[in-house]
Design a protein around this motif. Structure first.
Motif, PDB file in Angstrom:
ATOM      1  N   LEU A  32       0.847  -1.192   0.000  1.00  0.00           N
ATOM      2  CA  LEU A  32       0.000   0.000   0.000  1.00  0.00           C
ATOM      3  C   LEU A  32       0.884   1.243   0.000  1.00  0.00           C
ATOM      4  O   LEU A  32       2.019   1.202   0.486  1.00  0.00           O
ATOM      5  CB  LEU A  32      -0.907   0.025   1.232  1.00  0.00           C
ATOM      6  CG  LEU A  32      -2.002  -1.039   1.276  1.00  0.00           C
ATOM      7  CD1 LEU A  32      -2.811  -0.905   2.562  1.00  0.00           C
ATOM      8  CD2 LEU A  32      -2.924  -0.954   0.060  1.00  0.00           C
ATOM      9  N   ALA A  33       0.353   2.331  -0.569  1.00  0.00           N
ATOM     10  CA  ALA A  33       1.100   3.572  -0.698  1.00  0.00           C
ATOM     11  C   ALA A  33       0.265   4.716  -0.126  1.00  0.00           C
ATOM     12  O   ALA A  33      -0.947   4.770  -0.338  1.00  0.00           O
ATOM     13  CB  ALA A  33       1.422   3.829  -2.168  1.00  0.00           C
ATOM     14  N   GLU A  48      -3.528   3.717  -0.501  1.00  0.00           N
ATOM     15  CA  GLU A  48      -4.160   3.254  -1.736  1.00  0.00           C
ATOM     16  C   GLU A  48      -3.330   2.161  -2.386  1.00  0.00           C
ATOM     17  O   GLU A  48      -2.158   1.972  -2.063  1.00  0.00           O
ATOM     18  CB  GLU A  48      -4.292   4.426  -2.723  1.00  0.00           C
ATOM     19  CG  GLU A  48      -2.919   4.893  -3.260  1.00  0.00           C
ATOM     20  CD  GLU A  48      -3.019   5.913  -4.389  1.00  0.00           C
ATOM     21  OE1 GLU A  48      -4.128   6.333  -4.751  1.00  0.00           O
ATOM     22  OE2 GLU A  48      -1.941   6.281  -4.925  1.00  0.00           O
ATOM     23  N   LEU A  49      -3.958   1.476  -3.335  1.00  0.00           N
ATOM     24  CA  LEU A  49      -3.207   0.662  -4.282  1.00  0.00           C
ATOM     25  C   LEU A  49      -2.591   1.657  -5.273  1.00  0.00           C
ATOM     26  O   LEU A  49      -3.311   2.477  -5.850  1.00  0.00           O
ATOM     27  CB  LEU A  49      -4.120  -0.302  -5.033  1.00  0.00           C
ATOM     28  CG  LEU A  49      -4.905  -1.330  -4.211  1.00  0.00           C
ATOM     29  CD1 LEU A  49      -5.579  -2.325  -5.156  1.00  0.00           C
ATOM     30  CD2 LEU A  49      -4.020  -2.065  -3.234  1.00  0.00           C
ATOM     31  N   PRO A  50      -1.266   1.624  -5.476  1.00  0.00           N
ATOM     32  CA  PRO A  50      -0.641   2.613  -6.356  1.00  0.00           C
ATOM     33  C   PRO A  50      -1.130   2.495  -7.793  1.00  0.00           C
ATOM     34  O   PRO A  50      -1.561   1.430  -8.231  1.00  0.00           O
ATOM     35  CB  PRO A  50       0.850   2.277  -6.247  1.00  0.00           C
ATOM     36  CG  PRO A  50       0.909   0.873  -5.770  1.00  0.00           C
ATOM     37  CD  PRO A  50      -0.314   0.654  -4.925  1.00  0.00           C
ATOM     38  N   GLY A  51      -1.046   3.600  -8.524  1.00  0.00           N
ATOM     39  CA  GLY A  51      -1.488   3.607  -9.918  1.00  0.00           C
ATOM     40  C   GLY A  51      -1.884   4.999 -10.332  1.00  0.00           C
ATOM     41  O   GLY A  51      -1.531   5.975  -9.664  1.00  0.00           O
ATOM     42  N   GLU A 109       5.946   5.698 -10.139  1.00  0.00           N
ATOM     43  CA  GLU A 109       5.615   5.902  -8.717  1.00  0.00           C
ATOM     44  C   GLU A 109       6.472   5.074  -7.776  1.00  0.00           C
ATOM     45  O   GLU A 109       6.698   5.477  -6.635  1.00  0.00           O
ATOM     46  CB  GLU A 109       4.131   5.567  -8.470  1.00  0.00           C
ATOM     47  CG  GLU A 109       3.178   6.505  -9.190  1.00  0.00           C
ATOM     48  CD  GLU A 109       1.728   6.330  -8.760  1.00  0.00           C
ATOM     49  OE1 GLU A 109       1.405   5.319  -8.104  1.00  0.00           O
ATOM     50  OE2 GLU A 109       0.921   7.226  -9.079  1.00  0.00           O
ATOM     51  N   LEU A 110       6.907   3.881  -8.231  1.00  0.00           N
ATOM     52  CA  LEU A 110       7.616   2.962  -7.330  1.00  0.00           C
ATOM     53  C   LEU A 110       9.012   2.593  -7.829  1.00  0.00           C
ATOM     54  O   LEU A 110       9.786   1.982  -7.089  1.00  0.00           O
ATOM     55  CB  LEU A 110       6.808   1.665  -7.156  1.00  0.00           C
ATOM     56  CG  LEU A 110       5.356   1.794  -6.685  1.00  0.00           C
ATOM     57  CD1 LEU A 110       4.693   0.416  -6.690  1.00  0.00           C
ATOM     58  CD2 LEU A 110       5.278   2.418  -5.306  1.00  0.00           C
ATOM     59  N   ASP A 146       6.591   8.860  -5.349  1.00  0.00           N
ATOM     60  CA  ASP A 146       5.482   9.810  -5.542  1.00  0.00           C
ATOM     61  C   ASP A 146       4.497   9.752  -4.370  1.00  0.00           C
ATOM     62  O   ASP A 146       3.442  10.360  -4.417  1.00  0.00           O
ATOM     63  CB  ASP A 146       4.760   9.476  -6.854  1.00  0.00           C
ATOM     64  CG  ASP A 146       3.785  10.555  -7.279  1.00  0.00           C
ATOM     65  OD1 ASP A 146       4.172  11.736  -7.269  1.00  0.00           O
ATOM     66  OD2 ASP A 146       2.623  10.214  -7.585  1.00  0.00           O
ATOM     67  N   HIS A 147       4.835   8.965  -3.361  1.00  0.00           N
ATOM     68  CA  HIS A 147       3.962   8.816  -2.188  1.00  0.00           C
ATOM     69  C   HIS A 147       4.737   9.221  -0.935  1.00  0.00           C
ATOM     70  O   HIS A 147       5.967   9.339  -0.966  1.00  0.00           O
ATOM     71  CB  HIS A 147       3.486   7.361  -2.049  1.00  0.00           C
ATOM     72  CG  HIS A 147       2.470   6.962  -3.075  1.00  0.00           C
ATOM     73  ND1 HIS A 147       2.820   6.441  -4.309  1.00  0.00           N
ATOM     74  CD2 HIS A 147       1.112   7.003  -3.070  1.00  0.00           C
ATOM     75  CE1 HIS A 147       1.714   6.187  -5.001  1.00  0.00           C
ATOM     76  NE2 HIS A 147       0.666   6.518  -4.283  1.00  0.00           N
ATOM     77  N   ALA A 148       4.004   9.421   0.162  1.00  0.00           N
ATOM     78  CA  ALA A 148       4.668   9.787   1.419  1.00  0.00           C
ATOM     79  C   ALA A 148       5.421   8.585   1.965  1.00  0.00           C
ATOM     80  O   ALA A 148       6.527   8.709   2.499  1.00  0.00           O
ATOM     81  CB  ALA A 148       3.638  10.267   2.439  1.00  0.00           C
ATOM     82  N   GLU A 149       4.828   7.390   1.818  1.00  0.00           N
ATOM     83  CA  GLU A 149       5.384   6.196   2.453  1.00  0.00           C
ATOM     84  C   GLU A 149       4.782   4.958   1.799  1.00  0.00           C
ATOM     85  O   GLU A 149       3.701   5.024   1.211  1.00  0.00           O
ATOM     86  CB  GLU A 149       4.979   6.221   3.931  1.00  0.00           C
ATOM     87  CG  GLU A 149       5.950   5.562   4.895  1.00  0.00           C
ATOM     88  CD  GLU A 149       5.419   5.588   6.324  1.00  0.00           C
ATOM     89  OE1 GLU A 149       5.461   4.535   6.973  1.00  0.00           O
ATOM     90  OE2 GLU A 149       4.944   6.661   6.757  1.00  0.00           O
ATOM     91  N   LEU A 150       5.478   3.848   1.925  1.00  0.00           N
ATOM     92  CA  LEU A 150       4.956   2.549   1.479  1.00  0.00           C
ATOM     93  C   LEU A 150       4.856   1.629   2.684  1.00  0.00           C
ATOM     94  O   LEU A 150       5.629   1.749   3.621  1.00  0.00           O
ATOM     95  CB  LEU A 150       5.888   1.906   0.440  1.00  0.00           C
ATOM     96  CG  LEU A 150       6.206   2.704  -0.820  1.00  0.00           C
ATOM     97  CD1 LEU A 150       7.130   1.892  -1.724  1.00  0.00           C
ATOM     98  CD2 LEU A 150       4.932   3.092  -1.570  1.00  0.00           C
TER      99      LEU A 150
END
Ligand code: 9L3
Ligand code: MG
Length: 139
Positions: free
Chosen positions: A28-29, A42-45, A65-66, A104-108
């Motif tokens: 999750l991201a 969210e699920l990334p995408g 993104e990842l 592209d996210h705060a955290e995974l």
């Protein structure tokens, strides 16, 4: 005088979201934007581009993104109609290479079935939880 008509922007495309499961955990991201979604998971995408297949969109989005390469794309869960006219769809994808990074996210986070039930998901993704649970149970 010509008739003035509202011309709505047609957003008929797809938003793709990836379920990456490794060793019984789902990736999750945590979103950073828009403000109303920041902090939720969210699920990334993201949005498919015009003429792009769902599989190509997944490959591009997850690279962006990842920083990983993925393959596959079997559907999971139901279509989620978005308010802008797009449709959000989840796909199970396999990690081919790379280690996911929050570009592209705060955290995974990798969550197991119990943690999936407790984490604050974006509203649009919540309906997928029962299907994701089946996948986490090794289906
Ligand atoms: N969205 C919802 N759940 C997801 C994804 C990847 C996207 N798992 C929604 C959030 C935005 C829109 O779709 O409103 C476009 O996504 P993005 O391009 O901002 O990631
Ligand atoms: Mg995105």
């Amino acid at each position: 005088m010509p008739e003035e008509r509202a011309r709505p922007v047609e957003n008929t495309g797809e938003v793709v979201a990836a379920a990456i499961i490794v060793d019984g955990r789902l990736l999750l991201a945590q979103r950073t934007r828009p403000p109303e979604l920041a902090g939720l998971w969210e699920l990334p995408g993201g949005k498919a581009e015009a003429g792009e297949s769902a599989e190509d969109a997944l490959r591009r989005e997850l690279r962006e993104e990842l920083g990983v390469e993925v393959s596959g794309g079997d559907r999971i869960g139901d279509d989620v109609p978005l308010p802008d006219g797009r449709v959000l769809r989840a796909y199970r994808v396999q990690l081919v290479s790379g280690t996911p990074a929050a570009l592209d996210h705060a955290e995974l986070r990798w969550v197991d079935e119990r943690e999936l039930g407790e984490i604050d998901l974006v509203g649009n993704d919540r309906g997928w939880v029962p299907d994701l649970r089946l996948h986490l149970n090794g289906r």
